[in-house]
Design a protein around this motif. Sequence first.
Motif, mmCIF file in Angstrom:
data_model
loop_
_atom_site.group_PDB
_atom_site.id
_atom_site.type_symbol
_atom_site.label_atom_id
_atom_site.label_comp_id
_atom_site.label_asym_id
_atom_site.label_seq_id
_atom_site.Cartn_x
_atom_site.Cartn_y
_atom_site.Cartn_z
ATOM 1 N N GLY A 156 0.833 -1.198 0.000
ATOM 2 C CA GLY A 156 0.000 0.000 0.000
ATOM 3 C C GLY A 156 0.867 1.246 0.000
ATOM 4 N N VAL A 157 0.595 2.175 -0.906
ATOM 5 C CA VAL A 157 1.410 3.387 -1.037
ATOM 6 C C VAL A 157 0.517 4.618 -0.970
ATOM 7 N N GLU A 158 1.121 5.729 -0.572
ATOM 8 C CA GLU A 158 0.385 6.984 -0.453
ATOM 9 C C GLU A 158 0.780 7.999 -1.509
ATOM 10 N N HIS A 159 1.952 7.827 -2.142
ATOM 11 C CA HIS A 159 2.443 8.807 -3.116
ATOM 12 C C HIS A 159 3.134 8.082 -4.257
ATOM 13 N N VAL A 160 3.046 8.672 -5.441
ATOM 14 C CA VAL A 160 3.657 8.059 -6.617
ATOM 15 C C VAL A 160 5.165 7.922 -6.456
ATOM 16 N N GLY A 161 5.787 8.820 -5.667
ATOM 17 C CA GLY A 161 7.225 8.742 -5.440
ATOM 18 C C GLY A 161 7.624 7.450 -4.746
ATOM 19 N N GLU A 162 6.752 6.925 -3.857
ATOM 20 C CA GLU A 162 7.041 5.669 -3.191
ATOM 21 C C GLU A 162 7.071 4.519 -4.199
ATOM 22 N N VAL A 163 6.161 4.540 -5.160
ATOM 23 C CA VAL A 163 6.102 3.487 -6.176
ATOM 24 C C VAL A 163 7.371 3.498 -7.020
ATOM 25 N N LEU A 164 7.744 4.692 -7.483
ATOM 26 C CA LEU A 164 8.924 4.806 -8.343
ATOM 27 C C LEU A 164 10.187 4.421 -7.589
ATOM 28 N N GLY A 165 10.297 4.843 -6.326
ATOM 29 C CA GLY A 165 11.471 4.490 -5.522
ATOM 30 C C GLY A 165 11.549 2.996 -5.248
ATOM 31 N N PHE A 166 10.409 2.368 -5.032
ATOM 32 C CA PHE A 166 10.376 0.922 -4.793
ATOM 33 C C PHE A 166 10.805 0.159 -6.035
ATOM 34 N N LEU A 167 10.282 0.532 -7.212
ATOM 35 C CA LEU A 167 10.628 -0.159 -8.447
ATOM 36 C C LEU A 167 12.089 0.074 -8.847
ATOM 37 N N ARG A 168 12.652 1.226 -8.450
ATOM 38 C CA ARG A 168 14.077 1.485 -8.715
ATOM 39 C C ARG A 168 14.967 0.779 -7.696
ATOM 40 N N GLY A 169 14.393 0.224 -6.645
ATOM 41 C CA GLY A 169 15.176 -0.464 -5.623
ATOM 42 C C GLY A 169 15.767 0.461 -4.596
ATOM 43 N N GLU A 170 15.313 1.716 -4.530
ATOM 44 C CA GLU A 170 15.886 2.702 -3.619
ATOM 45 C C GLU A 170 15.229 2.678 -2.242
ATOM 46 N N ILE A 171 13.964 2.281 -2.166
ATOM 47 C CA ILE A 171 13.277 2.225 -0.878
ATOM 48 C C ILE A 171 12.572 0.878 -0.756
ATOM 49 N N ALA A 172 12.332 0.493 0.479
ATOM 50 C CA ALA A 172 11.610 -0.766 0.743
ATOM 51 C C ALA A 172 10.216 -0.423 1.258
ATOM 52 N N LEU A 173 9.235 -1.051 0.694
ATOM 53 C CA LEU A 173 7.859 -0.850 1.129
ATOM 54 C C LEU A 173 7.455 -1.951 2.096
ATOM 55 N N GLN A 174 6.614 -1.589 3.044
ATOM 56 C CA GLN A 174 6.133 -2.550 4.034
ATOM 57 C C GLN A 174 4.982 -3.359 3.439
ATOM 58 N N LYS A 175 5.158 -4.683 3.451
ATOM 59 C CA LYS A 175 4.086 -5.538 2.950
ATOM 60 C C LYS A 175 2.920 -5.548 3.929
ATOM 61 N N MET A 176 1.705 -5.483 3.378
ATOM 62 C CA MET A 176 0.511 -5.595 4.211
ATOM 63 C C MET A 176 0.334 -7.060 4.581
ATOM 64 N N LEU A 177 0.159 -7.319 5.868
ATOM 65 C CA LEU A 177 0.047 -8.695 6.344
ATOM 66 C C LEU A 177 -1.316 -9.274 6.000
ATOM 67 N N PHE A 178 -1.324 -10.581 5.758
ATOM 68 C CA PHE A 178 -2.565 -11.299 5.478
ATOM 69 C C PHE A 178 -3.502 -11.198 6.677
ATOM 70 N N GLU A 179 -4.749 -10.821 6.414
ATOM 71 C CA GLU A 179 -5.739 -10.662 7.478
ATOM 72 C C GLU A 179 -6.417 -11.996 7.759
ATOM 73 N N LYS A 180 -6.179 -12.537 8.935
ATOM 74 C CA LYS A 180 -6.768 -13.825 9.300
ATOM 75 C C LYS A 180 -8.257 -13.660 9.531
ATOM 76 N N TYR A 181 -9.011 -14.630 9.020
ATOM 77 C CA TYR A 181 -10.466 -14.573 9.148
ATOM 78 C C TYR A 181 -10.908 -15.120 10.496
ATOM 79 N N ASN A 182 -11.776 -14.372 11.172
ATOM 80 C CA ASN A 182 -12.317 -14.804 12.457
ATOM 81 C C ASN A 182 -13.836 -14.844 12.378
#
Length: 497
Positions: A156-182
Amino acid sequence: MLVKIFGSAVHGVEAITITIEVNVGQGTKFYIVGLPDNAVKESGYRIETVIKNAGYKMPRLRTIVNMAPADIRKAGAAYDLPIAVGILAASKQLVFSIPPEQFVIMGELSLDGTLRPIRGALPMALQAKKEGFRGMILPLQNAREAAMVEGIEVYGVEHVGEVLGFLRGEIALQKMLFEKYNERFCFDVDFADVKGQNIGKRAMEIAAAGGHNLILIGPPGAGKTMLAKRLPTILPPLSLEEALETTRVYSAAGKFNGILSGRPFRAPHHTISDIALAGGGNPPVPGELSLAHNGVLFLDELPEYKRGALEVLRQPMEDRKVTVSRARNTFDFPTSFMLVAAMNPCPCGYFNHPEKNCTCMPGMVQKYLNKISGPLLDRIDLHVEVTPVSPGTAETGERSDVIRERVIAARNKQWERNGHYNAQMNISNCMPEPAALQLLESAMKRLQLSARAYDRILKVSRTIADLAGSEHITTSHLAEAIRFRTLDRGQWGAYQC
């Protein structure tokens, strides 16, 4: 240079992967082709501003954006982000260390580069996993929704700069954890609150156990709505598969608010339009019938609904889906719901009341009942008369959790026997004992019931037998099922009109 980026389009409650091909070459002008709507065509202005504000340049060469498959209409602004990433890659302004074709990328862009939420992230994520994508990149507001699908990476990203930085390998994005069903068993209401109304509660238990449709008829204040609102408390919890299936409908309708842990209970007002009930619009979105999928659709004051809206119910109740047809496409929305309807017995509401007198003119009662067509009544399995309870009644019933245990046990038997609930079974699997069959044939002639009513009575009697723990349908099971067909062919109150 030609670059391919992958997006997704919601088609009904399913998703289709869209290949966004961007080519920058000799010439001038900017083109978007592949059957885009106006919102997609206007994306060029937003994307140009975003690219400039991010410190890059919009190419002044001929830029062609092709959205394939070209025979499916692309609607909405959710393609802004993948188109922008494709333009920057095709114009050689960016070199990505992480291949963008491994991801489904979606998001609407604001002019400052921030991302706005999209509709249908859950079906998109399901399709992305099905087609073997590594993961999804989408607005932060939609990441929790997409993370309901286990086995893919969701960023999940908030700004286009985060997407471009992630694809260039410059920043690491936090993966959203799988939501367990209850599973959810906590409710604000309970059947123990209901005083008296033993017949109504018995009908509710039978309906819940077999997935049958039900109609409650009685004077104002008798407890019809109170009974209906407690039906979800005795239904089995949603399985993970049912929860994902139902939540996908809400996602496609733009109503996602977390994974559904309880069965939906939809109660639309009687002024609802045909389209809002069945689904439609441009592009078509699910209606109330589909939002009640795997749950309960409650129609209070049934005769007050428009005749056209009521007749819309007939085919979805049989087919468990509603089909919305357009010139280019056909959309199927699931509608496997339990219908619970409530109505007064006459315009004034007091026909057959033990204490109050009916003020309706002769013939008005039957005219009022006739607002509900015979074909619709045929599709309702249980017809229940709800009579008022005297103020001094102190009798209380069983708690919802006790009733629910019996309902779950009955449904487990049905799944083992048929692979689905009794309401959906073939009547060849529920033939009664010879004496019971003779009783049914006699009732068919005497009450002038239809062939569909015959089918429904057999299914209800099978459910009653399951609740009783009986392998065979006996005369008592069938007699009880027949007693719940009082509205057929004007049998209820017709002689007093």
